[in-house]
Design an enzyme around this catalytic site. Structure first.
Site, mmCIF file in Angstrom:
data_model
loop_
_atom_site.group_PDB
_atom_site.id
_atom_site.type_symbol
_atom_site.label_atom_id
_atom_site.label_comp_id
_atom_site.label_asym_id
_atom_site.label_seq_id
_atom_site.Cartn_x
_atom_site.Cartn_y
_atom_site.Cartn_z
ATOM 1 N N GLU A 204 0.567 -1.537 0.070
ATOM 2 C CA GLU A 204 0.311 0.212 -0.021
ATOM 3 C C GLU A 204 0.966 1.420 -0.043
ATOM 4 O OE1 GLU A 204 -2.795 -0.117 3.107
ATOM 5 O OE2 GLU A 204 -3.682 -1.988 1.894
ATOM 6 N N ASP A 239 -4.249 -0.472 12.104
ATOM 7 C CA ASP A 239 -5.057 -1.640 11.950
ATOM 8 C C ASP A 239 -4.009 -2.815 11.883
ATOM 9 O OD1 ASP A 239 -5.713 -3.360 10.149
ATOM 10 O OD2 ASP A 239 -6.155 -3.367 8.060
ATOM 11 N N ASP A 308 -14.129 -4.146 10.485
ATOM 12 C CA ASP A 308 -13.612 -4.239 8.555
ATOM 13 C C ASP A 308 -13.911 -5.721 8.981
ATOM 14 O OD1 ASP A 308 -13.032 -5.185 6.176
ATOM 15 O OD2 ASP A 308 -10.544 -4.526 6.102
ATOM 16 N N LYS A 333 -15.881 -1.078 1.537
ATOM 17 C CA LYS A 333 -15.524 -1.228 1.222
ATOM 18 C C LYS A 333 -16.048 -2.815 -0.145
ATOM 19 C CE LYS A 333 -10.822 -2.840 2.955
ATOM 20 N NZ LYS A 333 -9.892 -3.950 3.883
ATOM 21 N N ARG A 362 -8.345 -1.539 -0.747
ATOM 22 C CA ARG A 362 -7.417 -2.652 -0.852
ATOM 23 C C ARG A 362 -6.335 -2.595 -1.101
ATOM 24 N NH1 ARG A 362 -11.788 -6.713 0.168
ATOM 25 N NH2 ARG A 362 -10.165 -7.607 1.853
#
Length: 416
Positions: A204, A239, A308, A333, A362
């Site tokens: 990411e 996270d 999530d 999402k 994602r």
């Protein structure tokens, strides 16, 4: 009756995502000739309750592409592209399963996004205006994942993401400039301590230094904030993606070279929240432990504990979380549920119950910036789309900056 808004064709084909994997692109073409595409993202860390991504044994997505070309396209031909709800319901019924396992959620979400984008063009509207309708639009606060661990990196950190959250700024542009300054400072810190070779990027766009202990990562990010002169204006987030380091046979979390019980994990997070400017904590426990989420949220009331894998953009699990007061925040999402209509239903249920919303990317992404419009259109509190680097991440930030520049929308930072 055919008109300029009628769907003439839906075509699916394979493209490459940011991890070098194949994914699905859908292109919707109208009788008028107007057309647009939608891409299906793909996660590395997935909740078990997510809608099914159809992927062939060889890693291709030919099965999902066939779903579009041989099943979805004939079913949507001649329909008015502006009828998003009707189109999404037809795909849901055509699939006929609870988890999109027949057509594939990657086929349905790519098509659903392409429909929305094509409709917005045909109506002369920005995508965020088409999505949000009469809502008063605002700009979300970005959660920038600047240090990567877990399944998104090649180091030994178990926590998946360490984020900076630029809150006390008047504009999104100011917030992003501050965040990029911190990101560059972090790169310099890692270079000083470990060498330039360890400034390699994770999936990411965050830096992946050779760390194995959570505390070391927290110290690095906090020091980068302080060195950048942003203490008190930029906060921290994590996270954990805790399902990925939970050992169900032993009932423990294997983290920081040791094993911790669920109760010990609560104390672990409470301690972190007491010593760092932590605003946000996602997936702190494995995906079925609603009660521990509730207990932790009651212990750290100033932190937005967020689900999530706990909810997977599914209203059924969100209702359970609301009943148990499991979390103050939810990840949204679209590919976890498979259509925009269902995504918006989930989002609105969260908003109706005063739960903070995080429209999210994602780890496997494309250059498509649609989720920026989705976040603005729905008035999401936050957007999560990685570090301020790599084109598939910056495309979303640049779309937000474009919206701010053209429409002068309010940045939500000071309202949180």
């Amino acid at each position: 009756m055919m008109n300029g808004f009628s769907i003439a064709n839906v075509q699916g084909y394979e493209i490459i995502d940011s991890r070098g994997n194949l994914t699905v692109r859908a292109r919707v073409t109208l009788e008028s000739g107007i057309r647009a595409t939608g891409d299906a993202p793909s996660g590395a860390s997935k909740g078990t309750r997510e809608a099914v991504e159809l992927r062939d044994k060889d890693g291709s997505v030919k099965g999902a592409v066939d779903s579009i070309n041989y099943y979805i396209s004939p079913a949507l031909m001649g329909l008015d592209v502006r009828e998003q709800g009707k189109i999404d319901r037809i795909m849901i019924e055509l699939d006929g399963t609870e988890n999109k396992s027949r057509l594939g959620a990657n086929a349905t979400i790519a098509t659903s996004i392409a429909v929305a984008k094509t409709a917005s063009i045909s109506m002369g509207l920005e995508p965020f205006m088409y999505i949000g309708g009469a809502r008063t639009h605002t700009l979300p606060v970005p959660l920038l994942n600047i240090l990567n661990g877990g399944l998104h990196a090649g180091n030994m950190l178990k926590i998946q993401e360490f984020m900076v959250i630029p809150v006390k700024f008047d504009t999104l542009k100011e917030a992003l400039i501050a965040s990029t300054k911190i990101y560059k400072t972090l790169k310099s810190l890692v270079t000083e301590r470990y060498g330039k070779i360890y400034t390699a990027l994770g999936d990411e766009g965050g830096i992946s230094p050779p760390l194995s202990v959570t505390e070391d990562a927290l110290k690095l990010v906090h020091e980068a904030i302080k060195r950048s002169g942003m203490e008190g204006r930029v906060f921290m987030g994590m996270d954990a993606a805790a399902s990925d380091f939970y050992n169900p046979e032993k009932g423990v979390y294997e983290i920081d070279n040791t094993s911790k019980s669920p109760d010990e994990m609560i104390e672990f997070y409470v301690d972190i929240a007491s010593r760092y400017p932590l605003l946000y904590l996602e997936d702190p426990f494995e995906e079925n432990d609603f009660s521990r989420y509730s207990e932790l949220q009651s212990r750290i009331k100033n932190v937005i504990v967020t689900g999530d894998d706990l909810f997977t953009t599914n209203v059924r699990y969100l209702r359970k979380g609301i009943e148990m007061k499991s979390a103050r925040g939810v990840i949204v999402k679209a590919n976890q549920i498979g259509t925009l209509t269902e995504t918006i239903q989930f989002f609105d249920l969260a908003k109706d119950n005063s739960i903070k919303t995080v429209v999210s990317h994602r780890s496997g992404e494309t250059e498509d910036s649609f989720i920026a419009d989705l976040a603005v259109g729905l008035n999401s509190d936050f957007i999560k789309t990685g570090a301020p680097s790599r084109g598939e991440r910056t495309s979303k930030y640049n779309r937000l900056l474009e919206i701010e520049n053209e429409f002068g929308l309010e940045y939500l930072g000071r309202r949180l």
